[in-house]
Design an enzyme around this catalytic site. Structure first.
Site, PDB file in Angstrom:
ATOM      1  N   ASN A 110       0.855  -1.277   0.079  1.00 47.86           N
ATOM      2  CA  ASN A 110       0.029  -0.095   0.130  1.00 47.86           C
ATOM      3  C   ASN A 110       0.916   1.165  -0.139  1.00 47.86           C
ATOM      4  O   ASN A 110       0.317   2.189  -0.669  1.00 47.86           O
ATOM      5  CB  ASN A 110      -0.968   0.044   1.163  1.00 47.86           C
ATOM      6  CG  ASN A 110      -1.963  -1.253   1.036  1.00 47.86           C
ATOM      7  OD1 ASN A 110      -2.110  -1.850   0.066  1.00 47.86           O
ATOM      8  ND2 ASN A 110      -2.339  -1.582   2.076  1.00 47.86           N
ATOM      9  N   THR A 155     -19.307  36.458 -31.127  1.00 47.47           N
ATOM     10  CA  THR A 155     -19.947  36.395 -29.841  1.00 47.47           C
ATOM     11  C   THR A 155     -21.201  35.927 -30.187  1.00 47.47           C
ATOM     12  O   THR A 155     -21.728  36.260 -31.060  1.00 47.47           O
ATOM     13  CB  THR A 155     -19.661  37.655 -29.089  1.00 47.47           C
ATOM     14  OG1 THR A 155     -20.821  38.640 -29.580  1.00 47.47           O
ATOM     15  CG2 THR A 155     -18.558  38.125 -28.603  1.00 47.47           C
ATOM     16  N   HIS A 156     -21.884  35.002 -29.442  1.00 52.27           N
ATOM     17  CA  HIS A 156     -23.298  34.663 -29.839  1.00 52.27           C
ATOM     18  C   HIS A 156     -23.330  33.890 -31.105  1.00 52.27           C
ATOM     19  O   HIS A 156     -24.279  33.756 -31.707  1.00 52.27           O
ATOM     20  CB  HIS A 156     -24.282  35.491 -29.711  1.00 52.27           C
ATOM     21  CG  HIS A 156     -24.201  36.295 -28.348  1.00 52.27           C
ATOM     22  ND1 HIS A 156     -24.832  35.909 -27.097  1.00 52.27           N
ATOM     23  CD2 HIS A 156     -23.540  37.504 -28.074  1.00 52.27           C
ATOM     24  CE1 HIS A 156     -24.770  36.561 -26.229  1.00 52.27           C
ATOM     25  NE2 HIS A 156     -23.864  37.482 -26.608  1.00 52.27           N
ATOM     26  N   SER A 279     -15.846   8.774 -46.436  1.00 52.89           N
ATOM     27  CA  SER A 279     -16.883   8.441 -45.885  1.00 52.89           C
ATOM     28  C   SER A 279     -17.120   6.956 -46.952  1.00 52.89           C
ATOM     29  O   SER A 279     -16.754   7.112 -47.974  1.00 52.89           O
ATOM     30  CB  SER A 279     -18.158   9.301 -46.590  1.00 52.89           C
ATOM     31  OG  SER A 279     -19.347   8.601 -46.688  1.00 52.89           O
ATOM     32  N   ASN A 287     -13.898  14.364 -44.146  1.00 51.17           N
ATOM     33  CA  ASN A 287     -14.306  14.661 -42.818  1.00 51.17           C
ATOM     34  C   ASN A 287     -13.304  15.034 -41.763  1.00 51.17           C
ATOM     35  O   ASN A 287     -12.418  14.105 -41.791  1.00 51.17           O
ATOM     36  CB  ASN A 287     -15.047  13.456 -42.331  1.00 51.17           C
ATOM     37  CG  ASN A 287     -16.274  13.250 -43.221  1.00 51.17           C
ATOM     38  OD1 ASN A 287     -17.096  14.215 -43.708  1.00 51.17           O
ATOM     39  ND2 ASN A 287     -16.614  11.747 -43.277  1.00 51.17           N
ATOM     40  N   TYR A 319      -5.752   1.920   4.150  1.00 49.29           N
ATOM     41  CA  TYR A 319      -5.949   1.472   2.863  1.00 49.29           C
ATOM     42  C   TYR A 319      -7.153   0.496   2.630  1.00 49.29           C
ATOM     43  O   TYR A 319      -7.635  -0.428   3.481  1.00 49.29           O
ATOM     44  CB  TYR A 319      -4.750   0.574   2.450  1.00 49.29           C
ATOM     45  CG  TYR A 319      -4.985  -0.298   1.081  1.00 49.29           C
ATOM     46  CD1 TYR A 319      -4.887   0.600  -0.219  1.00 49.29           C
ATOM     47  CD2 TYR A 319      -5.250  -1.533   0.777  1.00 49.29           C
ATOM     48  CE1 TYR A 319      -5.114   0.065  -1.336  1.00 49.29           C
ATOM     49  CE2 TYR A 319      -5.670  -1.948  -0.431  1.00 49.29           C
ATOM     50  CZ  TYR A 319      -5.256  -1.422  -1.528  1.00 49.29           C
ATOM     51  OH  TYR A 319      -5.476  -1.775  -2.845  1.00 49.29           O
ATOM     52  N   GLN A 324      -7.730   0.738  -5.516  1.00 51.13           N
ATOM     53  CA  GLN A 324      -7.229  -0.031  -6.748  1.00 51.13           C
ATOM     54  C   GLN A 324      -7.780   0.659  -7.849  1.00 51.13           C
ATOM     55  O   GLN A 324      -7.064   0.875  -8.923  1.00 51.13           O
ATOM     56  CB  GLN A 324      -7.244  -1.448  -6.503  1.00 51.13           C
ATOM     57  CG  GLN A 324      -6.683  -2.247  -7.880  1.00 51.13           C
ATOM     58  CD  GLN A 324      -6.678  -3.502  -7.351  1.00 51.13           C
ATOM     59  OE1 GLN A 324      -5.931  -4.041  -6.625  1.00 51.13           O
ATOM     60  NE2 GLN A 324      -7.653  -4.369  -8.240  1.00 51.13           N
ATOM     61  N   LYS A 327      -6.644   3.609 -10.551  1.00 50.56           N
ATOM     62  CA  LYS A 327      -5.708   3.532 -11.588  1.00 50.56           C
ATOM     63  C   LYS A 327      -6.308   3.570 -13.066  1.00 50.56           C
ATOM     64  O   LYS A 327      -5.655   4.330 -14.061  1.00 50.56           O
ATOM     65  CB  LYS A 327      -4.740   2.296 -11.327  1.00 50.56           C
ATOM     66  CG  LYS A 327      -3.771   2.579 -10.256  1.00 50.56           C
ATOM     67  CD  LYS A 327      -2.799   1.371 -10.190  1.00 50.56           C
ATOM     68  CE  LYS A 327      -3.639   0.163  -9.549  1.00 50.56           C
ATOM     69  NZ  LYS A 327      -2.647  -1.002  -9.326  1.00 50.56           N
TER      70      LYS A 327
HETATM   71  N1  ARG Z   1      -2.876  -3.348  -6.535  1.00 51.62           N
HETATM   72  C1  ARG Z   1      -3.212  -2.667  -5.270  1.00 51.62           C
HETATM   73  C2  ARG Z   1      -3.576  -1.220  -5.453  1.00 51.62           C
HETATM   74  O1  ARG Z   1      -3.389  -0.552  -6.455  1.00 51.62           O
HETATM   75  C3  ARG Z   1      -1.849  -2.654  -4.533  1.00 51.62           C
HETATM   76  C4  ARG Z   1      -2.121  -2.804  -3.074  1.00 51.62           C
HETATM   77  C5  ARG Z   1      -2.919  -4.077  -2.606  1.00 51.62           C
HETATM   78  N2  ARG Z   1      -2.970  -4.095  -1.427  1.00 51.62           N
HETATM   79  C6  ARG Z   1      -3.633  -5.033  -0.727  1.00 51.62           C
HETATM   80  N3  ARG Z   1      -3.778  -5.037   0.409  1.00 51.62           N
HETATM   81  N4  ARG Z   1      -4.546  -5.812  -1.413  1.00 51.62           N
HETATM   82  O2  ARG Z   1      -4.158  -0.633  -4.577  1.00 51.62           O
END
Ligand code: ARG
Length: 400
Positions: A110, A155-156, A279, A287, A319, A324, A327
């Protein structure tokens, strides 16, 4: 394949699939950053006499070679490995034996994932800021090429005042440079050392030197206390994605102008045929799809920002696996912004204005004429405004 936390009981395959999710794909870009942070952590353990010379050397060499072979495309993270952290530790242990089993002392995945993400975000923010500035320079070059081209200012969606390609492009260039500065300013939230916070509560009983890993990784500060670290996950991400969202909105407005200028009715601009698409049914069509896709990118960015903000909202301390999921929208937002900035820069390079089609309504000079009357005759602006209005209504051409 064993997970880092395996204690003998086999993991249900369906649970692995769901919990690992897309991590084995998404984490690929974190490999070089997790390697850097892991080497800094191992060096700190070594300095604190928690790792022998020999073990530290084996860990460093092993991780460096894993980073190189990953960059060369020789391996990727598998679903069975779950994430980048597990993949690196397993592979390191396969190479370096017992030394690999010693690296995880005093850390958790974490704080590890945050260290890798923050190092990655620093590079990504710098690349994105540079891309926004490159597009601003391409707009400067367009303004120079079209130095004599006048444009109506709208404008507009109505012709309002005289403008020019220089003014039009200059406005976007200035905003993009400001976007670049705002993207760089996210550094304050990113540049904090999470290492040593472990799962959110530190590493009891160990002399973890958080200043040593801060220095080694170049973070501005140590993120203290340890409990703050997990509370912050998603915040630097949201700050960056917010700035990217407003940058994409600038691109959307630029695309909107160009889409109008490119219509048959306007024909203010031409694009090389190679930059437009055809097209499947209408043989005559060319286009400007790139502009439409860039205009649509703002909506995707907005969605990513909402997703990130929603994930962290209302989570309790420490955590939690929800995090997760930050990402995917983060990487999606970064990749789409980078691609959009680059493709618009390319397209602006091929853009040409067609002055023969640019017609100014004589009315665009009306405000200028009223201003001149004030300067020349000392009358109030309102009186000048009304006089020019009467001239225009009378059609005596006085506003020219
Ligand atoms: N893949 C996890 C994330 O991006 C990493 C940490 C996972 N930790 C856990 N205790 N399961 O958050």
């Amino acid at each position: 394949m064993k997970r880092l936390w395996d204690k003998g009981q086999p993991l249900d395959e369906r649970i692995l699939r769901y919990t690992a999710g897309e991590d084995h794909v998404l984490d690929g870009r974190l490999v070089p950053y997790d390697v850097r942070a892991s080497i800094a952590h191992a060096r700190m353990l070594h300095e604190q006499k928690l790792l022998s010379d020999q073990d530290f050397r084996a860990i460093r060499t092993g991780l460096e070679s894993l980073a190189a072979s990953h960059a060369a495309g020789e391996w990727t993270i598998s679903l069975q490995e779950e994430d980048v952290h597990t993949a690196l530790e397993q592979r390191l242990t396969a190479m370096a034996g017992e030394a690999g089993r010693r690296i995880h002392l005093g850390r958790s995945r974490n704080d590890q994932v945050l260290a890798a993400l923050r190092l990655y975000l620093q590079d990504a923010a710098e690349d994105l800021a540079a891309a926004a500035e490159k597009l601003a320079s391409a707009l400067d070059a367009l303004a120079e090429r079209e130095a004599d081209t006048e444009l109506p200012g709208y404008t507009h969606m109505q012709q309002a005042m005289p403008s020019s390609v220089q003014l039009w492009a200059g406005g976007f260039a200035t905003e993009l440079r400001d976007d670049a500065a705002a993207i760089r300013a996210t550094h304050r939230r990113i540049s904090r050392n999470p290492l040593g916070s472990a799962a959110g509560y530190g590493a009891p009983g160990l002399p973890i030197d958080r200043e040593a890993t801060r220095r080694a990784l170049g973070f501005d500060t140590i993120h203290e206390p340890v409990t703050a670290v997990q509370l912050s996950r998603g915040k630097a991400e949201a700050a960056l994605v917010f700035e990217l969202t407003v940058s994409m909105q600038d691109l959307g407005r630029l695309a909107s102008d160009l889409l109008l200028f490119y219509t048959q009715e306007f024909r203010f601009v031409a694009l090389p045929e190679s930059m437009t698409t055809g097209s499947s049914i209408m043989p005559q069509k060319r286009n400007p799809d790139v502009l439409e896709l860039v205009r649509g990118a703002g909506a995707t960015l907005n969605g990513c920002l909402t997703e990130i903000l929603g994930l962290q909202a209302k989570l309790g301390s420490g955590y939690q696996r929800d995090l997760q999921r930050v990402k995917a929208p983060l990487f999606r937002a970064i990749d789409l912004s980078a691609d959009s900035l680059a493709i618009i820069e390319y397209l602006v390079g091929g853009l040409r204005f067609l002055p023969e089609n640019i017609r100014m309504d004589p009315g665009v000079h009306a405000a200028g004429r009223a201003n001149r009357l004030v300067l020349e005759e000392g009358i109030s602006f309102r009186e000048a405004y009304q006089r020019v209005g009467r001239e225009l209504a009378g059609g005596d051409g006085g506003a020219a």
